[in-house]
Scaffold this motif. Sequence first.
Motif, PDB file in Angstrom:
ATOM      1  N   PRO B 383       8.090   6.502   5.545  1.00  0.00           N
ATOM      2  CA  PRO B 383       6.476   6.400   4.498  1.00  0.00           C
ATOM      3  C   PRO B 383       7.102   4.796   4.173  1.00  0.00           C
ATOM      4  O   PRO B 383       5.772   4.113   4.942  1.00  0.00           O
ATOM      5  CB  PRO B 383       6.727   6.837   3.337  1.00  0.00           C
ATOM      6  N   ALA B 386       5.832   2.629   7.440  1.00  0.00           N
ATOM      7  CA  ALA B 386       4.900   3.245   8.545  1.00  0.00           C
ATOM      8  C   ALA B 386       3.722   2.012   8.374  1.00  0.00           C
ATOM      9  O   ALA B 386       2.484   2.220  10.008  1.00  0.00           O
ATOM     10  CB  ALA B 386       4.283   4.557   8.382  1.00  0.00           C
ATOM     11  N   GLN B 401      -6.554  10.650  12.119  1.00  0.00           N
ATOM     12  CA  GLN B 401      -5.805  11.506  11.259  1.00  0.00           C
ATOM     13  C   GLN B 401      -4.645  11.055  11.722  1.00  0.00           C
ATOM     14  O   GLN B 401      -3.251  10.903  12.033  1.00  0.00           O
ATOM     15  CB  GLN B 401      -6.066  12.548  12.784  1.00  0.00           C
ATOM     16  N   LEU B 402      -4.154  10.859   9.961  1.00  0.00           N
ATOM     17  CA  LEU B 402      -3.002  11.579   9.854  1.00  0.00           C
ATOM     18  C   LEU B 402      -2.527  12.137   8.777  1.00  0.00           C
ATOM     19  O   LEU B 402      -2.902  12.891   7.988  1.00  0.00           O
ATOM     20  CB  LEU B 402      -2.631   9.868   9.024  1.00  0.00           C
ATOM     21  N   ASP B 404      -0.659  14.345   5.857  1.00  0.00           N
ATOM     22  CA  ASP B 404      -1.933  13.714   4.125  1.00  0.00           C
ATOM     23  C   ASP B 404      -0.542  13.069   3.309  1.00  0.00           C
ATOM     24  O   ASP B 404      -0.011  13.210   3.331  1.00  0.00           O
ATOM     25  CB  ASP B 404      -2.141  14.602   3.844  1.00  0.00           C
ATOM     26  N   ARG B 405      -1.430  11.683   2.829  1.00  0.00           N
ATOM     27  CA  ARG B 405      -0.150  10.390   2.351  1.00  0.00           C
ATOM     28  C   ARG B 405      -0.988   9.617   1.264  1.00  0.00           C
ATOM     29  O   ARG B 405      -1.739  10.187   1.112  1.00  0.00           O
ATOM     30  CB  ARG B 405       0.144   9.443   3.779  1.00  0.00           C
ATOM     31  N   PRO B 406      -0.026   9.771   0.055  1.00  0.00           N
ATOM     32  CA  PRO B 406      -0.747   9.932  -1.815  1.00  0.00           C
ATOM     33  C   PRO B 406      -1.064   8.287  -1.456  1.00  0.00           C
ATOM     34  O   PRO B 406      -1.628   7.170  -0.239  1.00  0.00           O
ATOM     35  CB  PRO B 406       0.942   9.190  -1.734  1.00  0.00           C
ATOM     36  N   LEU B 407      -2.354   7.718  -2.135  1.00  0.00           N
ATOM     37  CA  LEU B 407      -2.438   6.153  -2.354  1.00  0.00           C
ATOM     38  C   LEU B 407      -1.335   5.439  -2.807  1.00  0.00           C
ATOM     39  O   LEU B 407      -2.061   3.951  -2.514  1.00  0.00           O
ATOM     40  CB  LEU B 407      -4.207   7.182  -2.709  1.00  0.00           C
ATOM     41  N   ARG B 408      -0.716   5.827  -3.079  1.00  0.00           N
ATOM     42  CA  ARG B 408      -0.152   4.460  -4.176  1.00  0.00           C
ATOM     43  C   ARG B 408       1.092   5.183  -3.225  1.00  0.00           C
ATOM     44  O   ARG B 408       1.505   6.280  -3.769  1.00  0.00           O
ATOM     45  CB  ARG B 408      -0.258   4.869  -5.258  1.00  0.00           C
ATOM     46  N   LEU B 409       2.124   4.299  -3.342  1.00  0.00           N
ATOM     47  CA  LEU B 409       3.342   4.424  -2.502  1.00  0.00           C
ATOM     48  C   LEU B 409       4.159   3.715  -3.301  1.00  0.00           C
ATOM     49  O   LEU B 409       4.152   2.239  -3.749  1.00  0.00           O
ATOM     50  CB  LEU B 409       3.446   4.066  -1.306  1.00  0.00           C
ATOM     51  N   PHE B 481       1.370  14.796  -7.143  1.00  0.00           N
ATOM     52  CA  PHE B 481       1.920  13.548  -6.617  1.00  0.00           C
ATOM     53  C   PHE B 481       2.642  13.667  -5.694  1.00  0.00           C
ATOM     54  O   PHE B 481       3.253  15.167  -4.768  1.00  0.00           O
ATOM     55  CB  PHE B 481       3.385  13.385  -7.945  1.00  0.00           C
ATOM     56  N   VAL B 499       1.491   8.822  -5.467  1.00  0.00           N
ATOM     57  CA  VAL B 499       0.549   9.340  -6.094  1.00  0.00           C
ATOM     58  C   VAL B 499      -0.558   9.708  -5.433  1.00  0.00           C
ATOM     59  O   VAL B 499      -1.195   8.153  -4.427  1.00  0.00           O
ATOM     60  CB  VAL B 499       0.362   8.907  -7.219  1.00  0.00           C
ATOM     61  N   PHE B 500      -1.230  10.820  -5.570  1.00  0.00           N
ATOM     62  CA  PHE B 500      -2.625  10.756  -4.341  1.00  0.00           C
ATOM     63  C   PHE B 500      -4.110  10.733  -5.662  1.00  0.00           C
ATOM     64  O   PHE B 500      -3.617  11.170  -5.894  1.00  0.00           O
ATOM     65  CB  PHE B 500      -3.043  12.339  -4.008  1.00  0.00           C
ATOM     66  N   GLY B 501      -4.498  10.286  -4.580  1.00  0.00           N
ATOM     67  CA  GLY B 501      -6.237   9.993  -5.345  1.00  0.00           C
ATOM     68  C   GLY B 501      -7.313  10.550  -5.943  1.00  0.00           C
ATOM     69  O   GLY B 501      -7.176  11.848  -4.573  1.00  0.00           O
TER      70      GLY B 501
END
Lengths: 254, 501
Positions: B383, B386, B401-402, B404-409, B481, B499-501
């Motif tokens: 991550p 990337a 398409q990707l 699922d990734r968090p909005l804040r890393l 999270f 953290v996911f948004g």
Amino acid sequence: MPFVPRPLAPAALPAPAGLIAQLRRQGAAAARPGLGMGGAIGGCLPGGVLPVGALHEVGPEDGAEVQQGAVVAGFAARLLARLPGGLPWLWVAGREDLYAPGLVALGLDPGRLVLACAPDEAAVLAAMEAGLRGGAFAAVVAEAGRLSRIAARRLQLACLKHGRMGLVLHRWPYGRAAHAVEEAPSAVTRWRIGGVPSGGPFAPPRWRLALVHARGGVPGEWIVEAGERDAAYPVRVVAELADPAAAAQRRGVG
Amino acid sequence: MWLPNWPILRLRRSGAASADVPAATVTSERGQRRLACVCPLAAEAGLRVGQALAEARALVPELEVHEATPEEDEAALARLAEWATRFTPLAAADTPEGLWLDIAGCGHLHGDGKGGGEEGLCAAIARRLAEVGFPARLAVAGASGAAWALARFASGNPVSVLPAGQERAALEGLPIGLLRLDDRSVAALRRVGIRTIGALARLPRGEVSARFGPVPVLRLEQAFGAAEEPIAWPMPARPWEETRRFAEPIAAPEDLTRALAWLAGRLARRLEQEGLGARRFVARFSRVDGVVPAIGIATARPVRDGAYVLKLLAGKLETVDPGFGVEMVALAAEARGPLSAAQAALDGKPDTAADLAATLDTLIARLGEGALWRPAPMGSHVPERAVGRAGPMTEVAWPAQLPDRPLRLFTPPEPIDATAPVPDDPPLLFRWRGRVHRIRAATGPERIGAEWWRRTPDPTRPLHDFIRDYYRVEDQQGGRFWVFRIGLVGAPRWFVHGVFG
């Protein structure tokens, strides 16, 4: 002489000043482009849409979100993705932790997003204003803790003049408590959003979304969840939270 | 490097002198025409430098005579020095007929098939010069004076390399004339019987200085490497720079702005002639006290509009402290690129790319060049790696398409205290930044390993230290999270990565 009814001159009509002002506002709002928010939320907004050429504030509820700013960023990204036109967006922040692959799932193309890092909050807001003034971005997002009245007024004027959306996301640095968000009446709408438990492990996430202030509209509060990527509206209302005062006010308007 | 009879070599090369006829250049000295430089053919015929032209004509009737033009010789030598910068960045003309080349550290880069090194490099230079008709003689030594003397000391091989520290032994027997002294000093030294460098070196330095002045001792030291020799290496030309000097120092901001406007206009005209634009402009202000404050701007696309450049520079002018006054203002255009004349779109639509470039330029001027970018996908599944950065004007294509990734890393991931059932369940609760998060739902794991092409094998760390098992977890408050575990056995370590948004 027979009685001939004569139409009254329009000026002679006694009209309440407040009604005229409201009609004007609604007319102006309808003339300006807006972002559809769905029936329940749109009912609280003047003209039923979120005006595009205006400044909006999005703040977090209490908790870790005050520093993380992930939920507010997600809400902002869902708004940006639905703005018309192929222009890029500008996202100004003091930290570089916005993770572009996470935006793809929200329907926002990271390739059209220009990220900017500014050393402090004053620079963030100044960069936001510069970004709005060019008119080259469909929207400018700024992450800042404080938004003073003067800064908000400048930003709102820049939004209005160039017809671009400005979003201020309230976010504070780690290790610092959140200040009370100053009343900045220059922002056209002010939102507050916080997480609530979702329906289950694979269910879409849910939030408590509150429209704290809307110029020409009324406040409201809802439980919303994320819609599909290409849904027409940024969020889908799951439940409307009872707020007797707000409901009464809305009845009066509608 | 020595180029004997450079003036005649140059004339022959340019076609002004024929190659197979004795040639000489002449100069007027006290009303008399005298030879200044004689070619080897003429020297064989008995001519020498300083001879009267009439005498020379009598000896060699077919002598070809050219007027000596020292300025042109020098200019040609400077051009040759510029050519030599292909071998070493430090090349300077050594008037009247030589070049200084500092080839320290350059030897291994050049040379022919037989072998590189300094000798190979010098052989390559000599060969190339010989091809164009310049029989050059080169010598390599640790001291400038030794190299000078060895290049001029006749021996069969045009290239001689002196190992470090042997200057004294090599120069011992050479005539005193190779020490770069003027004729009078050489004559004076000869008169007292000092004919070789070694003889001079054996004398007490103090007495030599007292008798012949400081120059012989200095030259001796430079030949033995005991004294540094200042060589004026020519600075690389900065052709895309305009400068303006002032008779009286200026300090007022309006004056500085005017000077910048003038320079920007000149630079813009030159860039337009070449069909170029520049992405970076640097203005330098040479103050009377020697301090040179500089301001620079960078733009998203190449530009050359003087007024536009001035507008961006003016925003930074207030950071320049003129001190007691500015003597010279210079404006340089860097990072140049082609920029054709602009044409407005025929459909009358506003040029959004130009608008974007202009807005980005103001932002770059405000925030700095590296502060604006577009995220670009990188070929990595880790991550943190990337996402790369592309220029703010670059069109970047992202996959639609990707995973699922968090909005804040968070970089680096932050360690958490997690309670999780063994062996590979998501945590039940974790403590992070003083808050306890109780997990009510989790999905995963998604296993992400280190990039095998990057990881350096480290036998002290087990393999599973490089494997992360990611879970998406949701706590009781609805916060979502991205947490991961490192290590499967023993005591696994947990981290929150986003953290996911």
